[in-house]
Design an enzyme around this catalytic site. Structure first.
Site, PDB file in Angstrom:
ATOM      1  N   SER B   8      88.317   3.446  13.389  1.00  0.00           N
ATOM      2  CA  SER B   8      86.791   3.391  13.566  1.00  0.00           C
ATOM      3  C   SER B   8      86.406   4.779  13.707  1.00  0.00           C
ATOM      4  CB  SER B   8      86.428   2.125  13.622  1.00  0.00           C
ATOM      5  OG  SER B   8      84.839   2.147  13.880  1.00  0.00           O
ATOM      6  N   HIS B   9      84.933   4.751  13.538  1.00  0.00           N
ATOM      7  CA  HIS B   9      84.330   6.228  13.720  1.00  0.00           C
ATOM      8  C   HIS B   9      83.629   5.883  15.190  1.00  0.00           C
ATOM      9  CE1 HIS B   9      83.728   7.055   9.654  1.00  0.00           C
ATOM     10  NE2 HIS B   9      83.141   8.356  10.173  1.00  0.00           N
ATOM     11  N   SER B  10      84.060   4.661  15.635  1.00  0.00           N
ATOM     12  CA  SER B  10      82.883   3.797  17.195  1.00  0.00           C
ATOM     13  C   SER B  10      84.344   3.409  18.141  1.00  0.00           C
ATOM     14  CB  SER B  10      82.145   2.941  16.813  1.00  0.00           C
ATOM     15  OG  SER B  10      81.887   2.438  18.020  1.00  0.00           O
TER      16      SER B  10
END
Ligand SMILES: Nc1ncnc2c1ncn2[C@@H]1O[C@H](COP(=O)(O)OP(=O)(O)O)[C@@H](O)[C@H]1O
Ligand SMILES: [Mg+2]
Lengths: 209, 126
Positions: B8-10
Site C-alpha cells: 500500500s501507499h500507506s
C-alpha cells in the site's frame, strides 16, 4: 553523443527537475496528490549522487543505472514508469560508448514502449506519453527529412510542448487524475510536463556543444 | 502455508490490513510493505522485495495491492524475483487478504486460493 555527453545530459536533467520541483508539485496538486516534483527530485538526486561512479561505464549500463535508481527512490507512479523507460533505453544501448542519431531514436522508442507497457497506457490519456509520443514521432520525421540531430530534436521538443498543452484539453483515463474525470480538464499533466523538461534539458546540453 | 504480502501507499493501511487478516489466521506468514523508507506515502521497491523474501516458501506468495504505483512497482519486483509461484492478485485488498489468510492457514494451495479470490472480485458486501 559519447559517455561524457550522456552523463552531462543526465546531470542537466537532474538539475532541471530540482529547479522545477515546486512547479511540478503544484501541477500534481491540481489533479493528483501533489508529490510529482518531490518524487522526481528525490529520484534524480539519488541519480546525481551516482554519476561519479559511472564515468567508466558504457551508455547502456549508465541508463540502466538511472532506471534502477528511479525505481527504488521515486515512490510514485513516475518511479516504475520512468524507471522502466530508462532501463529499456539502457537495453538498446548495451555495450555502446557512443550514440548516433539512430541509436538515440531507438533508445527513446524503447523508453516510450516501456512506459506504454508498464502503465498499460496509450497516447491521449493525459499522461507523460502525450509529450513523449509526439516528440518521438517528430524526431523521426525530421531526421528522415534530412535535418541534423540538434535541429530535429529542437522541433521534437516543440512537439512535446504542444503535447503538454494538449493535455489541458483532455480527461485523464490513467493514473490518479482519472478519479477526477472531467474535473481534470483545464489542467496540464504533471508527468507530460516533466517529460518535456527532460527533453529540454537534453537539447540544452547538445546545443552547448 | 502460502505467504501473503500487503502493498500500500500507506504504512498504516498495509499494517492495518495485516492486522485484520490475522484476526482469523494468527499464524499465517504475512508481511506489510507500506509507504516509503522514511514513512512518507508511496510505494517502495525495496520494501516490497523484502516483504516477499520474508514470507516466501515453496508454497508460494500472494501479493495484494492498493493501486497505481503499488501495481507497477510490484510488477517490477516480480520481474526480478522471478518465481512462478509468486503472484500479484487483482481483487479488493481487505477481502482478498482475509480470504487468503484463512485459506492459507486451512492448508489450501496457491492455485486453490487463486480460484477463490476470483469470487472476491464480485462478492457484494450486503
Ligand atoms: N498508468 C500510467 N501510464 C502512464 N503514465 C502514468 C500512469 N499513471 C500515472 N502516470 C503519469 O504519472 C504522473 C504522476 O506521477 P507521480 O505524481 O509521481 O505519481 P502518483 O500518481 O503515484 O503520485 C502523471 O501525471 C502521469 O503523467
Ligand atoms: Mg503524484
Amino acid at each position: 553523443m559519447d559517455t561524457k555527453k550522456i552523463l552531462a545530459i543526465i546531470s542537466a536533467v537532474a538539475k532541471k527537475i530540482e529547479a522545477e520541483k515546486n512547479f511540478l508539485t503544484q501541477l500534481d496538486n491540481e489533479i493528483g496528490d501533489g508529490d510529482h516534483g518531490i518524487n522526481l527530485a528525490r529520484g534524480f538526486k539519488s541519480v546525481e549522487e551516482k554519476i561519479p561512479t559511472w564515468a567508466d561505464k558504457d551508455i547502456g549500463a549508465i541508463l540502466k543505472g538511472v532506471g534502477t535508481q528511479l525505481v527504488s527512490t521515486v515512490g510514485g507512479a513516475s518511479g516504475p514508469l520512468y524507471g522502466t523507460a530508462f532501463m529499456k533505453a539502457g537495453n538498446v544501448c548495451k555495450g555502446k560508448n557512443f550514440l548516433a542519431a539512430e541509436d538515440f531514436v531507438a533508445a527513446l522508442e524503447a523508453a516510450v514502449n516501456g512506459i506504454k507497457m508498464r502503465g498499460k497506457a496509450v497516447e491521449g490519456e493525459k499522461t507523460m506519453l502525450d509529450a513523449l509520443c509526439p516528440a518521438l514521432k517528430t524526431l523521426k520525421e525530421n531526421l528522415a527529412g534530412g535535418k541534423n540531430f540538434v535541429e530535429a530534436l529542437s522541433v521534437a521538443v516543440d512537439a512535446a510542448a504542444a503535447g503538454v498543452e494538449f493535455t489541458k484539453t483532455i480527461i485523464a483515463t490513467k493514473g490518479r487524475a482519472s478519479y477526477l474525470k472531467e474535473r481534470s480538464l483545464g489542467h496540464q499533466d504533471p508527468g507530460a510536463t516533466s517529460s518535456l523538461m527532460m527533453l529540454q534539458a537534453t537539447l540544452e546540453v547538445l546545443r552547448e556543444a | 502455508m502460502v505467504g501473503i504480502v500487503i502493498v500500500s501507499h500507506s504504512q498504516k493501511l498495509a499494517e492495518g490490513v495485516v492486522e485484520v487478516a490475522k484476526m482469523m489466521a494468527s499464524e499465517v506468514p504475512i508481511a506489510a510493505a507500506g509507504g516509503l523508507e522514511d514513512g512518507s506515502l508511496g510505494t517502495s521497491y525495496e520494501k516490497i522485495l523484502a516483504a516477499v523474501e520474508k514470507v516466501f516458501s515453496s508454497d508460494g506468495v500472494m501479493i495484494f495491492v492498493d493501486m497505481g504505483s503499488a501495481v507497477m512497482t510490484t510488477e517490477m519486483v516480480l520481474e526480478d524475483f522471478n518465481r512462478p509461484n509468486v503472484r500479484m492478485i487483482d481483487c479488493p485488498l481487505v477481502e482478498g487478504a482475509i480470504l487468503a489468510a484463512v485459506e492459507s492457514v486451512g492448508g489450501k494451495t496457491l492455485e486453490e486460493i487463486l480460484k477463490l479470490t476470483e469470487d472476491v472480485r464480485t462478492t457484494k458486501k450486503f
